[in-house]
Design a protein around this motif. Structure first.
Motif, PDB file in Angstrom:
ATOM      1  N   ALA A  56      -2.807 -41.284   4.452  1.00 26.50           N
ATOM      2  CA  ALA A  56      -1.660 -40.393   4.548  1.00 26.50           C
ATOM      3  C   ALA A  56      -1.514 -39.553   3.280  1.00 26.50           C
ATOM      4  CB  ALA A  56      -0.388 -41.196   4.806  1.00 26.50           C
ATOM      5  N   VAL A  57      -1.653 -40.209   2.105  1.00 28.32           N
ATOM      6  CA  VAL A  57      -1.509 -39.487   0.844  1.00 28.32           C
ATOM      7  C   VAL A  57      -2.582 -38.388   0.725  1.00 28.32           C
ATOM      8  CG1 VAL A  57      -1.699 -39.703  -1.670  1.00 28.32           C
ATOM      9  CG2 VAL A  57      -0.344 -41.354  -0.372  1.00 28.32           C
ATOM     10  N   TRP A  58      -3.788 -38.731   0.983  1.00 26.32           N
ATOM     11  CA  TRP A  58      -4.885 -37.758   0.820  1.00 26.32           C
ATOM     12  C   TRP A  58      -4.854 -36.673   1.884  1.00 26.32           C
ATOM     13  CZ3 TRP A  58      -7.318 -36.901  -3.427  1.00 26.32           C
ATOM     14  CH2 TRP A  58      -7.472 -37.913  -4.368  1.00 26.32           C
ATOM     15  N   THR A  59      -4.397 -37.008   3.081  1.00 29.20           N
ATOM     16  CA  THR A  59      -4.276 -35.977   4.107  1.00 29.20           C
ATOM     17  C   THR A  59      -3.253 -34.929   3.690  1.00 29.20           C
ATOM     18  OG1 THR A  59      -4.894 -37.546   5.840  1.00 29.20           O
ATOM     19  CG2 THR A  59      -3.738 -35.546   6.521  1.00 29.20           C
ATOM     20  N   ALA A  60      -2.107 -35.390   3.188  1.00 29.45           N
ATOM     21  CA  ALA A  60      -1.085 -34.452   2.737  1.00 29.45           C
ATOM     22  C   ALA A  60      -1.596 -33.631   1.550  1.00 29.45           C
ATOM     23  CB  ALA A  60       0.184 -35.212   2.357  1.00 29.45           C
ATOM     24  N   THR A  61      -2.308 -34.295   0.637  1.00 27.56           N
ATOM     25  CA  THR A  61      -2.839 -33.573  -0.531  1.00 27.56           C
ATOM     26  C   THR A  61      -3.832 -32.497  -0.107  1.00 27.56           C
ATOM     27  OG1 THR A  61      -2.551 -35.551  -1.891  1.00 27.56           O
ATOM     28  CG2 THR A  61      -4.074 -33.835  -2.706  1.00 27.56           C
ATOM     29  N   LEU A  62      -4.729 -32.840   0.794  1.00 29.80           N
ATOM     30  CA  LEU A  62      -5.718 -31.872   1.258  1.00 29.80           C
ATOM     31  C   LEU A  62      -5.064 -30.716   2.001  1.00 29.80           C
ATOM     32  CD1 LEU A  62      -8.572 -34.257   2.465  1.00 29.80           C
ATOM     33  CD2 LEU A  62      -8.572 -32.806   0.428  1.00 29.80           C
ATOM     34  N   ALA A  63      -4.059 -31.010   2.791  1.00 24.73           N
ATOM     35  CA  ALA A  63      -3.371 -29.944   3.526  1.00 24.73           C
ATOM     36  C   ALA A  63      -2.710 -28.968   2.563  1.00 24.73           C
ATOM     37  CB  ALA A  63      -2.333 -30.552   4.472  1.00 24.73           C
ATOM     38  N   MET A  64      -2.005 -29.509   1.523  1.00 21.47           N
ATOM     39  CA  MET A  64      -1.357 -28.617   0.562  1.00 21.47           C
ATOM     40  C   MET A  64      -2.397 -27.823  -0.241  1.00 21.47           C
ATOM     41  SD  MET A  64       1.951 -30.779  -0.837  1.00 21.47           S
ATOM     42  CE  MET A  64       1.050 -32.291  -1.166  1.00 21.47           C
ATOM     43  N   ALA A  65      -3.510 -28.483  -0.599  1.00 24.11           N
ATOM     44  CA  ALA A  65      -4.552 -27.764  -1.339  1.00 24.11           C
ATOM     45  C   ALA A  65      -5.166 -26.657  -0.484  1.00 24.11           C
ATOM     46  CB  ALA A  65      -5.637 -28.738  -1.804  1.00 24.11           C
ATOM     47  N   ALA A  66      -5.384 -26.963   0.807  1.00 26.12           N
ATOM     48  CA  ALA A  66      -5.944 -25.945   1.697  1.00 26.12           C
ATOM     49  C   ALA A  66      -5.002 -24.759   1.823  1.00 26.12           C
ATOM     50  CB  ALA A  66      -6.233 -26.557   3.064  1.00 26.12           C
ATOM     51  N   ALA A  67      -3.674 -25.047   1.918  1.00 23.70           N
ATOM     52  CA  ALA A  67      -2.705 -23.957   2.017  1.00 23.70           C
ATOM     53  C   ALA A  67      -2.730 -23.093   0.757  1.00 23.70           C
ATOM     54  CB  ALA A  67      -1.309 -24.525   2.251  1.00 23.70           C
ATOM     55  N   LEU A  68      -2.820 -23.733  -0.411  1.00 23.75           N
ATOM     56  CA  LEU A  68      -2.899 -22.974  -1.653  1.00 23.75           C
ATOM     57  C   LEU A  68      -4.130 -22.065  -1.683  1.00 23.75           C
ATOM     58  CD1 LEU A  68      -1.842 -25.682  -4.281  1.00 23.75           C
ATOM     59  CD2 LEU A  68      -0.605 -23.566  -3.729  1.00 23.75           C
ATOM     60  N   TRP A  69      -5.271 -22.612  -1.282  1.00 25.27           N
ATOM     61  CA  TRP A  69      -6.523 -21.827  -1.319  1.00 25.27           C
ATOM     62  C   TRP A  69      -6.493 -20.699  -0.292  1.00 25.27           C
ATOM     63  CZ3 TRP A  69      -9.989 -21.464  -4.938  1.00 25.27           C
ATOM     64  CH2 TRP A  69     -10.128 -22.493  -5.862  1.00 25.27           C
ATOM     65  N   VAL A  70      -5.910 -20.968   0.871  1.00 24.71           N
ATOM     66  CA  VAL A  70      -5.804 -19.900   1.874  1.00 24.71           C
ATOM     67  C   VAL A  70      -4.950 -18.762   1.327  1.00 24.71           C
ATOM     68  CG1 VAL A  70      -4.862 -19.316   4.140  1.00 24.71           C
ATOM     69  CG2 VAL A  70      -6.255 -21.370   3.855  1.00 24.71           C
ATOM     70  N   ALA A  71      -3.830 -19.122   0.697  1.00 24.83           N
ATOM     71  CA  ALA A  71      -2.958 -18.091   0.142  1.00 24.83           C
ATOM     72  C   ALA A  71      -3.687 -17.304  -0.962  1.00 24.83           C
ATOM     73  CB  ALA A  71      -1.682 -18.725  -0.412  1.00 24.83           C
ATOM     74  N   ALA A  72      -4.400 -18.034  -1.847  1.00 21.10           N
ATOM     75  CA  ALA A  72      -5.120 -17.354  -2.928  1.00 21.10           C
ATOM     76  C   ALA A  72      -6.197 -16.420  -2.381  1.00 21.10           C
ATOM     77  CB  ALA A  72      -5.741 -18.388  -3.876  1.00 21.10           C
ATOM     78  N   LEU A  73      -6.944 -16.896  -1.357  1.00 22.99           N
ATOM     79  CA  LEU A  73      -8.002 -16.072  -0.781  1.00 22.99           C
ATOM     80  C   LEU A  73      -7.432 -14.846  -0.077  1.00 22.99           C
ATOM     81  CD1 LEU A  73     -10.368 -18.850   0.606  1.00 22.99           C
ATOM     82  CD2 LEU A  73     -10.785 -17.354  -1.353  1.00 22.99           C
ATOM     83  N   MET A  74      -6.290 -15.018   0.611  1.00 26.64           N
ATOM     84  CA  MET A  74      -5.677 -13.882   1.298  1.00 26.64           C
ATOM     85  C   MET A  74      -5.205 -12.842   0.292  1.00 26.64           C
ATOM     86  SD  MET A  74      -3.572 -15.691   4.423  1.00 26.64           S
ATOM     87  CE  MET A  74      -2.989 -14.097   5.000  1.00 26.64           C
ATOM     88  N   LEU A  75      -4.587 -13.312  -0.838  1.00 28.36           N
ATOM     89  CA  LEU A  75      -4.158 -12.367  -1.864  1.00 28.36           C
ATOM     90  C   LEU A  75      -5.361 -11.633  -2.463  1.00 28.36           C
ATOM     91  CD1 LEU A  75      -1.418 -14.456  -3.714  1.00 28.36           C
ATOM     92  CD2 LEU A  75      -1.062 -12.380  -2.357  1.00 28.36           C
ATOM     93  N   ALA A  76      -6.433 -12.396  -2.734  1.00 26.77           N
ATOM     94  CA  ALA A  76      -7.626 -11.768  -3.311  1.00 26.77           C
ATOM     95  C   ALA A  76      -8.230 -10.759  -2.351  1.00 26.77           C
ATOM     96  CB  ALA A  76      -8.663 -12.842  -3.660  1.00 26.77           C
TER      97      ALA A  76
ATOM     98  N   PHE B  78      -4.390 -33.411  -6.601  1.00 21.38           N
ATOM     99  CA  PHE B  78      -5.356 -34.504  -6.531  1.00 21.38           C
ATOM    100  C   PHE B  78      -5.010 -35.600  -7.548  1.00 21.38           C
ATOM    101  CE2 PHE B  78      -9.354 -32.667  -4.366  1.00 21.38           C
ATOM    102  CZ  PHE B  78      -8.563 -32.207  -3.321  1.00 21.38           C
ATOM    103  N   GLY B  79      -4.491 -35.196  -8.712  1.00 25.19           N
ATOM    104  CA  GLY B  79      -4.111 -36.211  -9.703  1.00 25.19           C
ATOM    105  C   GLY B  79      -2.976 -37.104  -9.205  1.00 25.19           C
TER     106      GLY B  79
END
Length: 983
Positions: free
Chosen positions: A13-33, A300-301
């Motif tokens: 559960a912890v890692w699934t939530a972490t990966l989901a938030m990280a994926a959202a961050l990267w999607v946002a960064a890639l869309m801005l770029a 991740f930390g």
């Protein structure tokens, strides 16, 4: 304590939530770029497009201004017919001075000569007809305005872009070319002001791909062909566009727009350097990526801290469970089963998943090991030693024995140690057992395979040697021992160098080093020849069939060897036999050449004397006897020619020389040649050519005539009354490549040929009647030679005969259509019997060592009105030519002091005019290959002895005719007479 399953679910559960938030961050960064990148590309397309439009308008105006001036001049000339007036000249100079772009206005006349220019330098005439911008108006009246490639001025040495228009007179004829030369470097300087970017670039390119102008233009890039660039490829499909492309000139990647000029075959490009233009956008994109990466690391930390805390709580519970399971797993996996015995060494306990059962299906509890085990031949010492160990109460390991179980024969390996109670009393043994059946069977198979290999290796009759990648011998069979003289223990484990000479050993070591280091690919198979070295030091040739293979990381090579000493001796014997046969063949050729010379030389005297004796003062009896002598001499020469022809065919020196000729004329000439013989025997001789036969064909006319003369001559010889007929027709339909078979038939009403003779008729030295009472002579070579010649011409030959009624000999020749003859009339060869052209007064030098032949030729020439001079050898001939001039040299080939070939070489080395005199060889040697030797020496033609007066006089006539045509010394090649053998 958190159970293991709960810890796993919590971590997921912890890692699934972490990966989901990280994926959202990267999607946002890639869309801005991506958004910033798209926006930057849109700005680049807009800015470069605007710049391209400005450059296009500027270029259009500049070209239109220059074109307006040229149109004015062209209309002025067409209306008034005058190229220049003072007002026009003033207008040109004023236009050039006012324009920073216009370098020069010039006019070229209809011949391409420069007749006017606005350059203030000293004027000189220059022809520009080879320039593309001038030539196009000369060749194309409708060319209109032409914008040429950049050219370097022949007067000024400066680069310019030529704009040209055609000047036309009032009647529409071409009057010249009007040129306006634009300064490409002015365009370059203007474009540099417009681009405003250190890596920016603005250029003008023709639709032909040639660079006209560019920011940063230099002499090295002006006129560069950019036709293969992506920009030109897109411009051929659309009038404007935008793309990212590396420059074909400096390799810089740029964001580029282009626009094709509407009125001219040009396009302009405007580009910004991608690195400079996108620097801010890329900086923002890196910030987006760095923020996403930092946020991801933070997430991740946190997730790692949470899961590690959960893991520590679960670890204590797992360690206890694992420690309990560890012993159970070790006990079950260390061996297949565990066993215990009592003090009498009988099994008291058997534990494990693979406890064997006896063949009765029961567990062997209460039984001793030696009661369960099966004995093998020769294993009694092993069991005795095992019993002593048990009696001494010693531990043992890996004792192997066989046992029969319910699943069949099995192999077992057991280990055990004695067990004592608290008082030290022995209570039995305890240990483990492992089923090693598969391993044992594999070992037995390996041993059997190795035994079979060693048996085969030792029994094979061919020597076999195996080495490793270092050249160390690992196998050396008995056959190899017999071949090299070494015993296997002397070689195995040592280097292969002992079995080869020192020079080969060094080469072998270097090759093995190359295999080990990967410089060369080790061979997998192949056959090689080398030299071997026996123990006694003798060397011998050996053939090695090589096979390479690997075992693990090691490379091995096995060679099957064969001593080829006997084979080499056989090959040497064959070479010696071949050399002997070649020598014998050469000796035969030399003998035939000598005999040809020795027979023809006296025959020349005989027949020449007979020719000279012939005259109007002879009575009938004397003339008859003279004719008999002539026929006998000619018959002897025919036999000699047949033998020489046969020798040429055997040596393979007869070559087919196809030429175009008139078939009917050739056949008529052949009939005319033999007509006197037929008339003398009271026989008819006729010709019948089928209408379908082409008038002209391509084949070897000389060989066709030779076969026809032979067959017709035989028909006349074996026919007492009646007639002989020659027929020619097509044998079959034409072939796909245009070739066709001509069929010739010679029919007679003679004596015919017996059926039993027909199979051997075309063999050499074979006649239908070989008895001593045969009524007809001959050597039996004519038909054999005819068969060989027909075969060379890709044909067949045969006969149909009925004894007493006559024969028909036929043959076919592969022909091809002749080329269409030239319209100009050609000289027709003289038919047999045609009078030889007469000529008087030629100065002829005769070099002949035979006094009789020399006198005969002198008499022939003097009787014909010539002025001959005779010398007995080649040296005197050379001296005679040095002292006086001659029209022709008749040179014998074989003479003392200096032969004819050496004399010819000396003559050709003399100064003019002596070196150009025609030289005709007089030779009694007609063997194949002599023609090439005569040509190499410098001779022009040759006459075979005996010399026929007609051929001799024909040669003289040709020389005289050539001298009259040229009015000087006779050309050697032109002096070759028709009917004389040409070299």
């Amino acid at each position: 304590m958190i159970p293991r399953r709960q810890h796993r679910n919590f971590s997921i559960a912890v890692w699934t939530a972490t990966l989901a938030m990280a994926a959202a961050l990267w999607v946002a960064a890639l869309m801005l770029a991506r958004h910033d990148g798209v926006g930057a590309m849109e700005r680049a397309e807009r800015d470069t497009g605007n710049l391209a439009r400005v450059v296009a308008e500027h270029a259009t105006r500049a070209i239109a201004e220059a074109d307006q001036i040229m149109l004015f001049l062209a209309d002025e000339f067409q209306d008034h017919g005058q190229l220049l007036g003072e007002d026009v000249t003033w207008l040109f100079q004023r236009a050039v001075r006012r324009s920073s772009l216009l370098m020069q206005i010039a006019i070229v006349n209809e011949h391409g000569d420069l007749i006017h220019t606005t350059v203030d330098e000293a004027f000189r005439t220059v022809n520009l007809a080879d320039r593309e911008h001038v030539r196009i108006h000369m060749e194309n009246p409708d060319a209109g305005l032409f914008i040429g490639k950049p050219v370097e001025g022949r007067l000024s040495g400066k680069w310019a872009i030529p704009l040209t228009r055609r000047l036309t007179r009032a009647d529409g004829s071409f009057a010249g070319v009007m040129m306006a030369l634009l300064d490409p470097f002015y365009l370059s300087r203007t474009l540099e002001v417009l681009d405003g970017d250190s890596e920016g670039m603005v250029s003008i390119v023709g639709k032909d791909g040639i660079l006209r102008a560019r920011s940063g233009l230099t002499d090295t890039i002006i006129g560069r062909d950019l036709g293969a660039s992506a920009t030109l490829g897109m411009a051929r499909r659309q009038s404007e566009g935008f793309l990212r492309t590396p420059s074909a000139i400096d390799g810089v990647v740029r964001l580029q727009s282009f626009r094709v000029l509407e009125d001219y075959p040009l396009l302009v490009t405007a580009a910004f350097g991608e690195r400079a233009f996108l620097v801010e956008t890329q900086h923002n994109q890196r910030l987006y990526m760095a923020g996403a990466a930092a946020s991801t690391l933070g997430l991740f930390g946190l997730a790692l801290l949470a899961t590690r805390q959960s893991a520590r709580l679960a670890a204590a519970g797992r360690r206890l469970m694992e420690s309990e399971q560890r012993f159970r797993d070790q006990a079950e996996t260390a061996s297949d089963w565990f066993w215990e015995t009592d003090a009498d060494l009988r099994f008291s306990r058997l534990i494990g998943p693979m406890v064997p059962q006896t063949h009765q299906g029961s567990v062997p509890l209460g039984m001793r090991r030696d009661e369960v085990a099966l004995r093998e031949p020769g294993d009694e010492p092993k069991w005795a030693e095992h019993r002593r160990q048990l009696d001494r109460r010693e531990p043992f390991r890996n004792f192997r024995y066989q046992v029969m179980t319910d699943t069949g024969l099995r192999y077992v390996s057991v280990s055990g140690r004695p067990v004592f109670d608290a008082d030290g009393v022995f209570t039995g043994y305890r240990g483990s057992a492992t089923d090693i059946t598969e391993r044992e069977i594999s070992a037995q198979r390996l041993q059997a395979s190795e035994a079979r290999y060693r048996a085969m290796f030792g029994a094979v009759a061919q020597p076999i040697v195996t080495i490793d990648e270092y050249g160390i011998v690992s196998a050396f069979n008995p056959a190899a021992e017999r071949m090299f003289g070494f015993a296997a223990p002397e070689i195995v484990g040592g280097s292969l160098r002992r079995l080869m000479p020192a020079e080969l050993a060094d080469l072998h070591d270097s090759r093995m080093e190359a295999y080990r280091t990967g410089k060369l690919e080790p061979p997998k198979s192949g056959v090689r020849e080398m030299r071997g070295l026996r123990k006694d030091g003798s060397e011998f040739p050996v053939e090695v069939t090589l096979a390479g293979w690997r075992e693990g990381e090691r490379q091995y090579f096995t060679g099957a060897m064969r001593d080829i000493t006997a084979q080499r001796e056989i090959e040497a014997s064959l070479r010696r036999a071949k050399d002997a046969a070649d020598h014998a063949n050469r000796m035969k050729g030399e003998f035939l050449a000598t005999m040809s010379h020795e027979i023809r030389t006296p025959m020349n005297g005989v027949l020449g004397a007979l020719t000279l004796v012939d005259g109007p003062n002879l009575d009938d009896e004397q003339r008859q006897l003279l004719e008999v002598a002539k026929r006998s001499g000619n018959a002897l020469l025919t036999i000699l020619d047949d033998i020489l022809d046969l020798s040429k065919l055997e040596a393979g020196k007869v070559e087919i020389e196809p030429v175009d000729f008139d078939l009917r004329t050739t056949l008529e000439d052949t009939i005319a040649l033999l007509q006197p013989s037929a008339s003398g025997r009271g026989l008819g001789l006729s010709l019948d050519v089928a209408p379908a036969v082409p008038v002209r064909v391509r084949a070897d006319v000389r060989r066709v005539r030779q076969v026809l003369v032979n067959l017709i001559g035989n028909a006349l010889k074996f026919t007492h009354r009646g007639a002989v007929t020659l027929r020619a027709g097509l044998d079959e339909a034409p072939k796909p490549d245009g070739g066709f078979l001509l069929r010739f038939e010679v029919s007679d009403t003679g004596i015919g040929i017996p059926a039993e003779v027909l199979p051997t008729l075309f063999r050499r030295f074979t006649q239908a009647d070989g008895s001593i009472t045969r009524p007809f002579g001959g050597t039996g070579l004519g038909l054999a030679i005819s068969r060989e010649l027909v075969t060379l011409m890709n044909g067949r030959i045969g006969t149909v005969s009925i004894e007493g009624k006559g024969s028909t000999f036929w043959f076919t020749v592969l022909c091809r259509p002749a080329a269409v003859p030239d319209a100009a009339p050609s000289a027709k060869p003289a038919a047999p019997g045609t009078a030889v052209p007469s000529v008087d007064g030629l100065r002829v030098l005769i070099a002949e060592d035979n006094e009789i032949n020399r006198d005969i030729v002198l008499a022939m020439l003097r009787r014909a009105g010539h002025r001959p001079t005779a010398v007995p050898n080649g040296l005197q001939a050379v001296r005679a030519l040095e002292e006086q001039s001659f029209d022709l040299v008749l040179m014998d080939v074989q003479m003392p002091v200096m032969d004819g070939l050496t004399a010819t070489r000396h003559i050709r080395a003399m100064p003019e005019p002596a070196c150009g005199i025609p030289i005709v060889a007089l030779t009694g040697n007609a063997m194949p290959g002599n023609e090439t030797e005569y040509l190499a020496a410098g001779m022009n033609a040759y006459l075979s002895k005996p010399i026929v007066s007609a051929a001799l006089f024909q040669t003289l006539a040709e020389v005289a005719a050539t001298r009259r045509r040229t009015g000087g010394p006779t050309d050697a090649a032109a002096a070759v007479p028709a009917g004389v053998a040409v070299l």
